[in-house]
Design a protein around this motif. Structure first.
Motif, short mmCIF file in Angstrom:
data_model
loop_
_atom_site.label_atom_id
_atom_site.label_comp_id
_atom_site.label_asym_id
_atom_site.label_seq_id
_atom_site.Cartn_x
_atom_site.Cartn_y
_atom_site.Cartn_z
N MET A 115 10.23 42.26 36.99
CA MET A 115 10.41 43.52 37.82
C MET A 115 11.19 44.50 37.13
O MET A 115 11.99 44.43 36.54
N ASN A 116 10.73 45.82 37.13
CA ASN A 116 11.14 46.92 36.42
C ASN A 116 12.33 47.39 37.41
O ASN A 116 12.60 47.16 38.37
N ARG A 117 12.98 48.41 36.70
CA ARG A 117 14.40 48.88 37.48
C ARG A 117 14.15 49.67 38.61
O ARG A 117 14.90 49.64 39.66
N PHE A 118 12.92 50.40 38.44
CA PHE A 118 12.59 51.13 39.73
C PHE A 118 12.14 50.28 40.96
O PHE A 118 12.59 50.60 41.96
N ALA A 119 11.32 49.36 40.58
CA ALA A 119 10.96 48.31 41.61
C ALA A 119 12.26 47.49 42.19
O ALA A 119 12.33 47.51 43.44
N GLN A 120 12.99 47.16 41.29
CA GLN A 120 14.45 46.65 41.68
C GLN A 120 15.34 47.58 42.73
O GLN A 120 15.82 47.09 43.79
N LYS A 121 15.26 48.87 42.43
CA LYS A 121 16.06 50.08 43.17
C LYS A 121 15.27 50.05 44.38
O LYS A 121 15.80 50.23 45.64
N LEU A 122 14.08 50.02 44.58
CA LEU A 122 13.17 50.11 45.72
C LEU A 122 13.62 48.85 46.76
O LEU A 122 13.79 49.24 47.96
N ALA A 123 13.63 47.71 46.09
CA ALA A 123 13.95 46.41 46.84
C ALA A 123 15.35 46.67 47.51
O ALA A 123 15.47 46.15 48.55
N GLN A 124 16.52 47.19 46.65
CA GLN A 124 17.64 47.36 47.08
C GLN A 124 17.73 47.97 48.47
O GLN A 124 18.73 47.79 49.22
N HIS A 125 16.82 49.06 48.45
CA HIS A 125 16.71 49.89 49.55
C HIS A 125 15.78 49.67 50.61
O HIS A 125 15.65 50.25 51.60
N SER A 126 15.42 48.27 50.49
CA SER A 126 14.30 47.81 51.46
C SER A 126 13.14 48.68 51.70
O SER A 126 12.55 49.08 52.82
N LEU A 127 12.94 49.23 50.35
CA LEU A 127 11.45 50.32 50.48
C LEU A 127 10.30 49.76 49.88
O LEU A 127 10.64 48.98 48.88
N SER A 128 9.27 50.19 50.11
CA SER A 128 8.16 49.78 49.40
C SER A 128 7.33 51.19 49.20
O SER A 128 7.35 52.29 49.83
N LEU A 129 6.65 51.15 47.86
CA LEU A 129 5.82 52.30 47.58
C LEU A 129 4.22 51.97 47.78
O LEU A 129 3.88 51.20 46.74
N ARG A 130 3.45 52.47 48.55
CA ARG A 130 2.03 52.25 48.80
C ARG A 130 1.37 53.56 49.07
O ARG A 130 2.20 54.52 49.54
N ARG A 131 0.21 53.59 48.71
CA ARG A 131 -0.73 54.86 48.91
C ARG A 131 -1.20 55.14 50.48
O ARG A 131 -1.09 54.25 51.17
N GLY A 132 -1.20 56.16 50.61
CA GLY A 132 -1.68 56.95 52.01
C GLY A 132 -2.88 57.39 51.79
O GLY A 132 -3.72 56.97 50.98
N ARG A 133 -3.47 58.28 52.75
CA ARG A 133 -4.76 58.71 52.62
C ARG A 133 -4.95 59.72 51.52
O ARG A 133 -4.18 60.68 51.49
N PRO A 134 -5.98 59.61 50.59
CA PRO A 134 -6.05 60.48 49.29
C PRO A 134 -6.44 62.11 49.89
O PRO A 134 -7.29 62.14 50.77
N GLU A 135 -5.43 62.95 49.38
CA GLU A 135 -5.69 64.40 49.83
C GLU A 135 -5.92 65.00 48.78
O GLU A 135 -6.34 66.38 48.78
N ILE A 136 -5.72 64.69 47.45
CA ILE A 136 -5.68 65.37 46.10
C ILE A 136 -6.52 65.01 44.87
O ILE A 136 -6.09 63.43 44.93
N LEU A 137 -7.53 65.04 44.50
CA LEU A 137 -8.05 64.53 43.32
C LEU A 137 -7.56 65.20 42.16
O LEU A 137 -7.98 66.60 41.86
N GLN A 138 -6.56 64.72 41.08
CA GLN A 138 -6.24 65.66 40.05
C GLN A 138 -6.61 65.03 38.93
O GLN A 138 -6.77 64.06 38.52
#
Length: 320
Positions: free
Chosen positions: A1-24
């Motif tokens: 697990m990378n440090r960023f994923a660990q930080k999210l876990a410490q804050h009980s957060l997850s990072l998942r996609r919502g509905r796509p609004e921009i095609l970059q």
């Protein structure tokens, strides 16, 4: 697990996609400049550019979606031979799309690109332009000698075409720090920019976006050369702000590379973090269904601390 994923876990957060609004769409690494902060490592000698065949496949895919915004970036996106054709075809789609061009300004004055500003204005293309400072010294230090003067001339040209004045011709500027520190308050800096550019050059624009420099690409090399990489990483980690998570660009943006590969963001793209099918087959835009992306887990790494530090940083500036 990378440090960023660990930080999210410490804050009980997850990072998942919502509905796509921009095609970059990152159309390639070719650029007329070689900026110190460039995470793409773009420059005049780069050969990676999007082909007509790839553009055809992107247009076919886009036509089947309801994604409202197409955001062109690079390099200097305007330098690929099919740039104008690409914009025209997006604009011709049955469902109207908003188009953004991430412009370095100086390309508008380059030989061979005459009429580019007029073309963008006629197609109602929003311009988001890199302008790391309102003083010559800082801009030329980061982007090359003479770039400030060219940028000012380009902004004056855009104003003469109605950009920053007409409601359907938005002109927004981007500030990147010139060193290993976080951006200041976006609201306060925007007021400074508007005052100084109007006072000294008669230039007006709509919004200023502050972006944090991420420790990848050419900026990471700069940090290593100056023995500041670990110090800068720690700065970003210490400034982690959980309130930025919901506003991150990776939640509503699909990032496409010059060969059509798919990523969560342009930074992941430069690190080669391409989407794959269950850990095996690399995915391209035409392999995915835009309607089935919600709740997909976002690929992260230590560089993600750059987007979540302080007020946060996205392609649309500060988050909070």
């Amino acid at each position: 697990m990378n440090r960023f994923a660990q930080k999210l876990a410490q804050h009980s957060l997850s990072l998942r996609r919502g509905r796509p609004e921009i095609l970059q769409v990152n159309v390639g690494k070719l650029c007329n400049l070689t900026c110190v902060h460039c995470h793409v490592n773009a420059g005049p000698k780069r050969k990676e550019i999007m082909t007509r065949d790839t553009i055809d496949r992107i247009i076919d895919w886009l036509a089947k979606t309801e994604i409202p915004t197409v955001d062109f970036t690079g390099g200097a996106p305007e330098m690929i031979p099919d740039f104008r054709n690409f914009v025209d075809r997006v604009k011709e789609l049955q469902l109207a799309r908003h188009v953004i061009d991430r412009c370095n300004l100086t390309i508008l004055l380059e030989r061979g690109y005459e009429g580019l500003g007029q073309f963008l204005a006629e197609n109602k293309v929003e311009i988001i332009a890199s302008m790391p400072c309102y003083s010559a010294k800082n801009v030329n230090e980061q982007r090359g000698e003479g770039v400030f003067e060219s940028s000012i001339a380009a902004l004056q040209l855009l104003n003469s075409l109605g950009y920053g004045i007409a409601s359907d011709l938005p002109l927004n500027l981007i500030y990147n720090p010139v060193g290993a520190f976080l951006p200041p308050s976006q609201t306060e800096l925007e007021a400074d920019y508007k005052r100084e550019l109007k006072k000294h050059f008669g230039i007006v624009f709509n919004k200023l976006y502050t972006l944090t420099n991420l420790p990848i690409g050419r900026f990471a090399s700069y940090l290593r050369r100056n023995s500041k990489l670990e110090e800068y990483m720690q700065l970003l980690i210490d400034a982690f702000n959980p309130a930025t998570i919901d506003g991150l660009m990776c939640r509503n943006t699909i990032s496409v590379g010059w060969r059509g590969e798919v990523y969560d963001c342009d930074f992941n793209q430069q690190l080669g973090m391409q989407w794959n099918n269950s850990g095996s087959k690399p995915l391209f835009l035409w392999d995915i269904d835009a309607e089935s992306l919600e709740d997909r887990e976002i690929m992260t790494g230590d560089h993600c601390f750059g987007c979540t530090a302080g007020a946060g940083s996205t392609c649309g500036g500060a988050i909070v």
